[in-house]
Design a protein around this motif. Structure first.
Motif, short mmCIF file in Angstrom:
data_model
loop_
_atom_site.label_atom_id
_atom_site.label_comp_id
_atom_site.label_asym_id
_atom_site.label_seq_id
_atom_site.Cartn_x
_atom_site.Cartn_y
_atom_site.Cartn_z
N SER A 165 0.82 -1.22 -0.01
CA SER A 165 -0.06 -0.29 0.02
C SER A 165 0.78 1.40 0.19
CB SER A 165 -0.86 0.07 1.34
OG SER A 165 -1.69 -0.99 1.12
N SER A 166 0.55 2.01 -0.66
CA SER A 166 1.16 3.56 -0.71
C SER A 166 0.07 4.19 -1.69
CB SER A 166 2.49 3.45 -1.65
OG SER A 166 2.98 4.45 -1.96
N ASP A 167 0.08 5.81 -1.19
CA ASP A 167 -0.73 6.68 -1.84
C ASP A 167 -0.24 6.86 -3.10
OD1 ASP A 167 -2.54 7.14 0.03
OD2 ASP A 167 -1.55 8.45 1.09
N LEU A 168 1.07 6.61 -3.61
CA LEU A 168 1.54 6.83 -4.72
C LEU A 168 1.06 5.82 -5.82
CD1 LEU A 168 5.34 6.83 -4.23
CD2 LEU A 168 4.20 8.67 -4.67
N LEU A 169 0.15 5.00 -5.40
CA LEU A 169 -0.37 3.73 -6.38
C LEU A 169 -1.85 4.52 -6.72
CD1 LEU A 169 1.00 0.70 -4.65
CD2 LEU A 169 2.05 1.99 -6.44
N LYS A 170 -2.36 5.21 -6.09
CA LYS A 170 -3.83 5.60 -6.41
C LYS A 170 -3.84 6.06 -7.71
CE LYS A 170 -5.65 6.81 -1.78
NZ LYS A 170 -6.42 7.57 -0.92
N PRO A 171 -4.96 5.72 -8.61
CA PRO A 171 -4.98 5.86 -9.92
C PRO A 171 -5.10 7.43 -9.95
CG PRO A 171 -6.06 3.84 -9.46
CD PRO A 171 -5.67 4.43 -8.22
N VAL A 172 -4.66 8.11 -11.12
CA VAL A 172 -5.01 9.56 -11.53
C VAL A 172 -6.42 9.64 -11.76
CG1 VAL A 172 -2.35 10.11 -11.61
CG2 VAL A 172 -3.89 9.23 -13.59
N PHE A 173 -6.89 8.65 -12.52
CA PHE A 173 -8.11 8.81 -13.11
C PHE A 173 -8.72 7.44 -13.12
CE2 PHE A 173 -6.29 8.91 -17.27
CZ PHE A 173 -6.87 7.67 -17.89
N SER A 174 -10.22 7.40 -12.88
CA SER A 174 -11.13 6.02 -13.02
C SER A 174 -12.11 6.20 -13.79
CB SER A 174 -11.22 5.42 -11.57
OG SER A 174 -10.14 4.96 -11.28
N ILE A 175 -12.25 5.63 -14.70
CA ILE A 175 -13.33 5.91 -15.86
C ILE A 175 -14.33 4.59 -15.66
CG2 ILE A 175 -14.22 5.85 -18.18
CD1 ILE A 175 -11.42 7.21 -19.20
N MET A 176 -15.44 4.92 -15.09
CA MET A 176 -16.58 4.11 -14.78
C MET A 176 -18.04 4.21 -15.50
SD MET A 176 -15.64 4.73 -10.79
CE MET A 176 -16.66 3.31 -9.96
N ASN A 177 -18.03 3.31 -16.30
CA ASN A 177 -19.30 3.17 -16.94
C ASN A 177 -20.18 2.06 -16.62
OD1 ASN A 177 -21.41 2.88 -18.97
ND2 ASN A 177 -20.17 3.05 -20.69
N PRO A 178 -21.10 2.04 -15.90
CA PRO A 178 -21.72 0.72 -15.50
C PRO A 178 -22.27 -0.11 -16.65
CG PRO A 178 -22.66 2.60 -14.21
CD PRO A 178 -21.74 2.94 -15.24
N GLU A 179 -22.56 0.40 -17.72
CA GLU A 179 -22.82 -0.36 -19.08
C GLU A 179 -21.91 -1.58 -19.26
OE1 GLU A 179 -25.82 2.20 -21.75
OE2 GLU A 179 -23.68 2.64 -21.66
N LEU A 180 -20.49 -1.16 -18.90
CA LEU A 180 -19.67 -2.15 -19.45
C LEU A 180 -19.57 -3.32 -18.52
CD1 LEU A 180 -16.32 0.48 -19.76
CD2 LEU A 180 -17.86 -0.71 -21.39
N THR A 181 -20.34 -3.50 -17.48
CA THR A 181 -20.53 -4.46 -16.56
C THR A 181 -21.68 -5.33 -16.99
OG1 THR A 181 -22.03 -3.71 -14.73
CG2 THR A 181 -19.58 -3.03 -14.79
N TYR A 182 -22.41 -5.20 -18.10
CA TYR A 182 -23.70 -5.83 -18.19
C TYR A 182 -23.49 -7.40 -18.71
CZ TYR A 182 -26.54 -1.59 -18.83
OH TYR A 182 -27.44 -0.49 -18.57
N SER A 183 -22.46 -7.32 -19.29
CA SER A 183 -21.93 -8.51 -20.02
C SER A 183 -21.29 -9.50 -19.23
CB SER A 183 -21.17 -8.66 -21.15
OG SER A 183 -19.97 -7.82 -21.06
N LEU A 184 -21.03 -9.24 -17.76
CA LEU A 184 -20.20 -9.98 -16.90
C LEU A 184 -20.96 -11.16 -16.36
CD1 LEU A 184 -18.83 -7.26 -14.19
CD2 LEU A 184 -17.52 -8.96 -15.95
N PRO A 185 -20.42 -12.30 -16.24
CA PRO A 185 -21.12 -13.63 -15.91
C PRO A 185 -21.56 -13.47 -14.64
CG PRO A 185 -18.77 -14.11 -16.74
CD PRO A 185 -18.91 -12.82 -16.64
N ALA A 186 -22.62 -14.08 -14.22
CA ALA A 186 -23.47 -14.06 -12.76
C ALA A 186 -22.22 -14.24 -11.86
CB ALA A 186 -24.67 -14.99 -12.91
N TYR A 187 -21.49 -15.17 -11.71
CA TYR A 187 -20.69 -15.64 -10.75
C TYR A 187 -19.67 -14.58 -10.49
CZ TYR A 187 -17.33 -18.37 -7.88
OH TYR A 187 -16.28 -18.89 -7.07
#
Length: 388
Positions: A165-187
């Motif tokens: 763990s280190s704050d140096l590892l926090k991403p500078v940006f995170s793009i989050m589109n819920p539609e990208l999760t539609y095709s995930l398997p149920a498990y």
């Protein structure tokens, strides 16, 4: 409440079609990118092509490194480090879930380090600097899109799974589109939901008094997951429920729920050893371990487990028999995990008892684990045995 510092520098870009902005976002931080991803999922759903188009349109030069698997291995991390050095990469883009993001973070911290990156995971070196990492999230689960942590497996040197763990590892940006999760398997969706809950529970179960505000934040986050996860399993294209689930995953692990508290993380340490030895999905290790951990430690602070049962699971409080209330909350936790299709015992995951001592030994290699109750090797063995 403990003194604390809280930093959340990540720029969260949330909503439909937000992945189309990735090229523009990268321009703020670098010009030559390591594009890091897993298998073929992002190619099948069209995300890969949209990312490539956006980077091309923005004049971003990129080198690809795919092949990240669940429980990312240090071998691929080392390969990525060498590519970044040889190609003079100045930015890493991770498109995927927690495994891809964690692999990207590990690469980022190893590029400028002259020795082996595994030194960081063994506690033999401090992270001096790291390349900036950007994320396009496809699986709500680990919270790595917001956290300061990377978890990597070393399968060649004893099936070890370790975190840094280190704050140096926090991403500078995170793009989050819920539609990208539609095709995930149920498990995979269910395993992600359990992982989100686990990050909250590791913070909720604390011995630190006077944390009422963050208690309520934790309870609200847990109740949101409990409500939304069955909805997306029934209707994978439910945007509202997918969006709620995705954002709870971020809140669960960006650090805000743990401020002022002494966190636990015993369940995660126990679960990591199952993943390392048997390559079991992280969320599945937690659905197995958490109920057993609860049953083993609840008498450390019965009142907190009563509060959990009442405020999270709406158990009617038995004021004369508080233990009954606490046990009912634990029972409902286990039943919920089973109801969303997750294993709640090692045997349900096809795992026998032969690795119990080895897992307990590795889990406590650096001493007792857990902040709520310190777990020594024998404690870990008992929890593993009870989970059979």
């Amino acid at each position: 409440m403990q003194n604390f510092r809280f930093m959340s520098p990540t720029d969260f870009i949330f909503g439909k079609d937000t992945e189309l902005q990735v090229g523009t976002e990268i321009q703020k931080y670098g010009k030559k990118v390591l594009f890091h991803y897993g298998g073929g999922h992002i190619k099948k759903n069209g995300l890969y092509d949209r990312i490539i188009t956006s980077m091309d349109d923005s004049g971003i030069e990129y080198i690809e490194l795919g092949g990240v698997k669940a429980n990312p291995d240090v071998g691929l991390v080392r390969e990525g480090i060498e590519i970044c050095r040889e190609e003079q990469v100045d930015f890493i883009l991770a498109a995927g879930g927690g495994s891809v993001i964690d692999s990207a973070k590990a690469i980022a911290m190893g590029v400028s380090y002259e020795r082996d990156v595994w030194d960081f995971f063994e506690g033999e070196a401090e992270i001096p600097e790291a390349l900036p990492v950007g994320v396009i999230l496809t699986i709500p689960a680990t919270g790595s899109e917001a956290s300061n942590t990377t978890v990597v497996t070393n399968s060649a040197e004893g099936h070890l799974k370790r975190a840094v763990s280190s704050d140096l590892l926090k991403p500078v940006f995170s793009i989050m589109n819920p539609e990208l999760t539609y095709s995930l398997p149920a498990y995979q969706t269910a395993a992600g939901g359990v992982d989100i809950m686990s990050h909250v529970l590791e913070r909720y179960f604390t011995l630190e008094p006077d944390c009422g505000f963050t208690d309520r934040l934790c309870e609200a986050t847990l109740r949101t997951v409990i409500q939304c996860l069955p909805n997306v399993l029934k209707n994978p294209n439910d945007y509202a429920a997918r969006a709620e689930l995705m954002w709870t995953g971020t809140i669960a692990h960006n650090g805000i729920l743990g401020v002022g508290r002494i966190e636990d993380w015993g369940s995660h340490m126990l679960g990591h050893e199952i993943s390392a030895l048997y390559d079991l999905t992280h969320g599945a290790t937690l659905s197995i371990i958490i109920p057993q951990w609860m049953e083993y430690v609840y008498q450390t602070d019965l009142t907190r487990f009563v509060k959990y049962a009442v405020n999270v699971w709406q158990v009617e409080e038995d004021f004369y028999h508080p233990e009954r209330t606490a046990l009912e909350g634990m029972k409902r936790t286990k039943e919920y995990f089973r109801s969303v299709g997750m294993p709640v015992s090692l045997s349900e995951a096809g795992i026998g008892a032969e690795g119990i001592e080895e897992m307990a030994e590795k889990c406590t290699k650096y001493g007792a684990v857990g902040g709520f109750m310190k777990l020594e090797k024998e404690d870990c063995m008992t929890i593993y045995k009870n989970a059979r």
